[in-house]
Design a protein around this motif. Structure first.
Motif, short mmCIF file in Angstrom:
data_model
loop_
_atom_site.label_atom_id
_atom_site.label_comp_id
_atom_site.label_asym_id
_atom_site.label_seq_id
_atom_site.Cartn_x
_atom_site.Cartn_y
_atom_site.Cartn_z
N PRO A 222 -17.48 20.16 -18.57
CA PRO A 222 -17.62 18.75 -18.42
C PRO A 222 -17.86 17.75 -19.47
O PRO A 222 -18.74 18.19 -20.19
CB PRO A 222 -18.63 18.51 -17.46
CG PRO A 222 -19.06 20.21 -16.63
CD PRO A 222 -18.70 21.05 -17.97
N ARG A 223 -17.20 16.74 -19.26
CA ARG A 223 -17.36 15.60 -20.51
C ARG A 223 -17.90 14.35 -19.74
O ARG A 223 -18.31 13.65 -20.63
CB ARG A 223 -16.08 15.24 -21.10
CG ARG A 223 -15.49 16.75 -21.83
CD ARG A 223 -14.17 16.36 -22.53
NE ARG A 223 -14.70 15.41 -23.79
CZ ARG A 223 -14.66 16.09 -24.92
NH1 ARG A 223 -14.71 17.31 -25.30
NH2 ARG A 223 -15.05 15.12 -26.03
N ALA A 224 -17.95 14.46 -18.35
CA ALA A 224 -18.45 13.16 -17.64
C ALA A 224 -19.03 13.88 -16.32
O ALA A 224 -18.80 14.82 -15.96
CB ALA A 224 -17.34 12.12 -17.30
N LEU A 225 -20.28 13.37 -16.08
CA LEU A 225 -21.25 13.75 -15.00
C LEU A 225 -21.42 12.78 -14.22
O LEU A 225 -22.17 11.74 -14.91
CB LEU A 225 -22.10 14.68 -15.53
CG LEU A 225 -23.01 15.26 -14.47
CD1 LEU A 225 -22.45 16.21 -13.61
CD2 LEU A 225 -24.44 15.98 -15.07
N GLY B 217 -8.32 16.92 -18.57
CA GLY B 217 -8.06 17.56 -17.62
C GLY B 217 -9.05 17.24 -16.62
O GLY B 217 -10.18 16.74 -16.64
N PRO B 218 -8.76 17.44 -15.06
CA PRO B 218 -9.64 16.79 -13.88
C PRO B 218 -10.94 17.95 -14.14
O PRO B 218 -12.16 17.30 -13.85
CB PRO B 218 -9.23 17.32 -12.70
CG PRO B 218 -7.92 18.13 -13.22
CD PRO B 218 -7.60 17.89 -14.57
N ASP B 219 -11.21 19.01 -14.53
CA ASP B 219 -12.26 19.77 -14.77
C ASP B 219 -13.41 19.26 -15.79
O ASP B 219 -14.40 19.69 -15.83
CB ASP B 219 -12.17 21.24 -14.88
CG ASP B 219 -11.94 21.76 -13.43
OD1 ASP B 219 -11.92 21.09 -12.28
OD2 ASP B 219 -11.65 22.83 -13.32
N ALA B 220 -12.77 18.28 -16.34
CA ALA B 220 -13.78 17.57 -17.40
C ALA B 220 -14.64 16.82 -16.61
O ALA B 220 -15.56 16.11 -17.17
CB ALA B 220 -12.66 16.98 -18.56
N LEU B 221 -14.35 16.50 -15.49
CA LEU B 221 -15.22 15.52 -14.68
C LEU B 221 -16.19 16.48 -13.75
O LEU B 221 -15.60 17.39 -13.36
CB LEU B 221 -14.30 14.52 -13.91
CG LEU B 221 -13.38 13.96 -14.45
CD1 LEU B 221 -12.54 12.81 -13.55
CD2 LEU B 221 -13.73 13.12 -15.70
N ALA B 222 -17.39 16.05 -13.67
CA ALA B 222 -18.23 16.80 -12.92
C ALA B 222 -19.01 16.14 -11.84
O ALA B 222 -19.32 14.85 -12.27
CB ALA B 222 -19.08 17.73 -13.65
N THR C 289 -11.59 17.49 -9.22
CA THR C 289 -12.31 18.47 -10.12
C THR C 289 -12.57 19.50 -9.16
O THR C 289 -13.18 19.39 -7.93
CB THR C 289 -13.46 17.83 -10.69
OG1 THR C 289 -14.05 18.70 -11.55
CG2 THR C 289 -14.43 17.38 -9.73
N SER C 290 -12.82 20.68 -9.60
CA SER C 290 -13.57 21.87 -8.95
C SER C 290 -15.20 21.84 -9.34
O SER C 290 -15.89 22.53 -8.77
CB SER C 290 -13.03 23.25 -9.53
OG SER C 290 -13.21 23.37 -10.97
#
Length: 692
Positions: free
Chosen positions: A395-398, A102-107, A132-133
């Motif tokens: 998050p899984r990606a930052l 999902g998009p919120d896994a990106l930060a 993402t939020s």
């Protein structure tokens, strides 16, 4: 060439890359031989610079400057890669992680030093290209409490709602938790005339200049402010006509402060009753007086209430919104003001609009060419975002742009461990910061003297950053990087301009009608020498002094806040008998990633230290110059002992600019202010022991 420059003043007119004063400078020369001179005509610094400003060009040529993308290989090492290879990898991994989680896994984690154009584009990129939020920035560690308190009190947040030059006409200035003699020395040019009242647990260089130094126990600034209001009321020093005509909520605020009689305040804070009374009488007796707060009062789990308590004092004395008087906060980072207005904060859209406001969402989404429901809602605050990494739904990606949280975040050991759980860490920087060294992909980006843009300084003045040099071969601008990633993620290319001037034209429209309205500001006006302060609607000359007629609430009145003192999240006790507080030193800035690479600055402050009273050191079996461990419940930092007789015997001080085992944030407490989500950097319980 800038129109203000003449044959007798050659060079590129721009501004220092460091603190929120944004001192005017003039650059000349070529790569490897850049010279800097202060701009004598810029009113904020009036021809002055601090050590950091004088040495700023040195950062342009540091030996480990990043000049090519780096990608971590199968062997675990970072190795040079081409731009297409690096960007393709990042985009592919972002798409894969988003599809799976999902998009919120990106930060995204931004910075208070980014130009307005970059902060604006970063917020748009996060919410549209990533969807993402989860975006916030390191300004959450700097100005969040002051911003929340000023919005509640005045209806809008501008660090100084008056030009900094107004301070030079003051009779008395109260500095609560601020040490400008070391954090922004050119400000002292405006503080020579006033009598200073400094509230600080340490006898700082600023406190040494003060007519009155209040030295409270760390974490008791709120009790101190409540006590000052109590004295103002009981000694008949309240400006009743002003309170009646221009404010609301006084009775509720007084109902809390009434219990903070001077003797009780002395017992809690350690500040003598006579000094409390002297401070209030100095402020009330001055024709022109200001109350200013800094990070020492704000970086607490009750920082918003603490700032509100000092605002209450200022309102009771009739200071805000009057010529020659006022309340303000000393913004820290270079674009700390603009950075929080342009949409990289978790709950905000450009123009200081709120993501939860349907009208704001409609205005911005229409400009961006998307339906309002495509904009995510508010996300996690900075520390909460970092702490959620590796957790379910976290998050899984930052993507980190313009920040170094491995050094700057509270509970830094925990944050570093969390970053290691990411599936993808991407860092855009110009040096291999401590965070960049952990990254899977490092993207080399341009520095301040290699780019165009705007910044907004601590007084709300919008300034032009101008390019002296082209970036080195292989280095790209942040706007170019975001454009390239957005296109690879399926966004239309025209949505992400690479030219700062084009971005600024768009952000003018995005901010139009908002609390921070930039619609009347343009590159043309700035380049012609106009002094423009927001709010600056179309056709306006800007607003150097806010609130002279009314405050920004619908009824035009300022709000008192009913606040109550409470202890910090952690107080000394068995095992950890001392308070620790953190702060800056003159030679360094923020996490030190830039200044530690400048030889002259590194020589001035080469290593982490712990400042403590000689008696405190002796009780710990330590002497001046020894290496010690400063240990809290979260970890320990290694620092050299500096004995300082003026320090409280229950308190130690450590600077936060150093990496590795010398990180002050290995010991700091991550307790958050319930409103601003500011971490409690300024107080925790520690013990000091000899280092092995």
């Amino acid at each position: 060439m800038d129109p203000r420059l003449t044959a007798s003043s050659p060079g590129t007119a721009t501004h220092c890359p460091y603190c929120a004063l944004q001192c005017g400078t003039r650059l000349s020369g070529v790569r490897g031989a850049v010279e800097v001179r202060p701009d004598p005509d810029f009113p904020v610094n009036r021809g002055g610079l601090c050590q950091k400003g004088w040495t700023a060009p040195d950062v342009l040529g540091v030996p480990d400057r990043l000049a090519t993308p780096l990608v971590r290989g199968a062997d675990g090492r970072l190795a040079a890669a081409g731009w297409d290879e690096a960007l393709d990898l990042v985009a592919r991994r972002l798409r894969e992680i988003r599809a799976a989680h999902g998009p919120d896994a990106l930060a995204v984690f931004g910075g208070g030093g980014l130009t307005n154009e970059k902060a604006y584009t970063l917020g748009k990129f996060a919410r549209l290209a990533l969807g993402t939020s989860q975006i916030d920035y390191n300004g959450r560690f700097c100005m969040a409490s002051a911003a929340a308190a000023q919005i509640a009190a005045f209806g809008v947040d501008r660090g100084l709602p008056f030009p900094v030059t107004d301070l030079g006409g003051a009779d008395v200035v109260l500095l609560a938790g601020a040490n400008p003699a070391e954090t922004m020395p050119p400000l002292l040019r405006h503080l020579d005339r006033p009598d200073l009242i400094v509230a600080d647990p340490r006898r700082t260089r600023t406190a040494e200049r003060a007519a009155l130094h209040l030295q409270p126990t760390p974490g008791t600034d709120l009790a101190l402010a409540l006590g000052l209001l109590h004295i103002a009321v009981t000694e008949g020093l309240v400006d009743k006509a002003y309170v009646d005509e221009r404010t609301t909520g006084f009775d509720a605020a007084w109902a809390r402060a009434v219990a903070w009689w001077p003797e009780r305040v002395e017992a809690v804070t350690g500040v003598a009753v006579s000094e409390l009374r002297a401070a209030v009488r100095m402020l009330a007796g001055a024709e022109r007086a200001y109350v200013l707060t800094g990070r020492g009062a704000e970086q607490h789990s009750k920082g918003t209430d603490t700032v509100a308590a000092f605002i209450n004092l200022a309102l009771a004395l009739g200071l805000p919104g009057r010529a020659g008087r006022g309340f303000g906060t000393l913004t820290g980072q270079g674009n700390g003001q603009g950075g929080r207005e342009m949409g990289q904060k978790a709950d905000q859209l450009p123009g200081y609009r709120l993501l939860t406001d349907p009208a704001a969402r409609e205005h911005v989404s229409r400009l961006w060419g998307v339906p309002p429901d495509r904009l995510p809602g508010p996300g996690r605050s900075a520390y909460e975002l970092l702490d959620a990494i590796g957790e379910a739904g976290g998050p899984r990606a930052l993507l980190v742009v313009g920040s170094n949280p491995v050094v700057s975040a509270p509970a830094a050991g925990r944050v570093t461990e969390r970053l290691g759980r990411l599936d993808l860490l991407v860092v855009a920087d110009f040096v291999p910061s401590e965070t960049a060294r952990l990254a899977d992909v490092v993207l080399p980006v341009a520095q301040w003297a290699e780019e165009e843009g705007t910044l907004t300084n601590l007084e709300g003045r919008v300034l032009r950053r101008r390019r002296l040099l082209d970036p080195p071969p292989g280095v790209r601008g942040d706007l170019e990087v975001l454009h390239a990633l957005a296109v690879r993620l399926g966004e239309p290319a025209e949505r992400y301009p690479c030219a700062p001037r084009e971005v600024f034209a768009e952000l003018r429209e995005a901010t139009r009608g908002g609390p921070a309205d930039y619609s009347g500001i343009s590159y043309e006006r700035l380049d012609a020498g106009a002094e423009l302060y927001w709010p600056c609607p179309e056709g306006s000359t800007g607003t150097p002094r806010m609130f002279l007629d009314r405050f920004a609430h619908p009824d035009g009145r300022a709000r008192f806040a009913p606040v109550e003192h409470r202890d910090p999240a952690e107080t000394p006790g068995p095992g950890f008998p001392l308070y620790a507080t953190t702060g800056r030193v003159l030679a360094h800035y923020q996490s030190g990633a830039q200044t530690r690479r400048v030889a002259r600055l590194a020589e001035a402050a080469p290593e982490p230290f712990v400042e403590m009273h000689p008696d405190t050191a002796a009780r710990a079996g330590l002497a001046d110059g020894q290496w010690a461990l400063v240990r809290s419940a979260r970890g320990a930092m290694r620092a050299r002992v500096r004995c300082e007789p003026s320090l409280r015997t229950d308190t130690v001080f450590v600077p936060f600019h150093f990496p590795g085992a010398g990180r002050a944030n290995l010991i700091t407490h991550p307790a958050l202010d319930p409103r601003s989500r500011m971490p409690e950097f300024k107080v925790c319980a520690v013990r000091v022991e000899a280092a092995p």
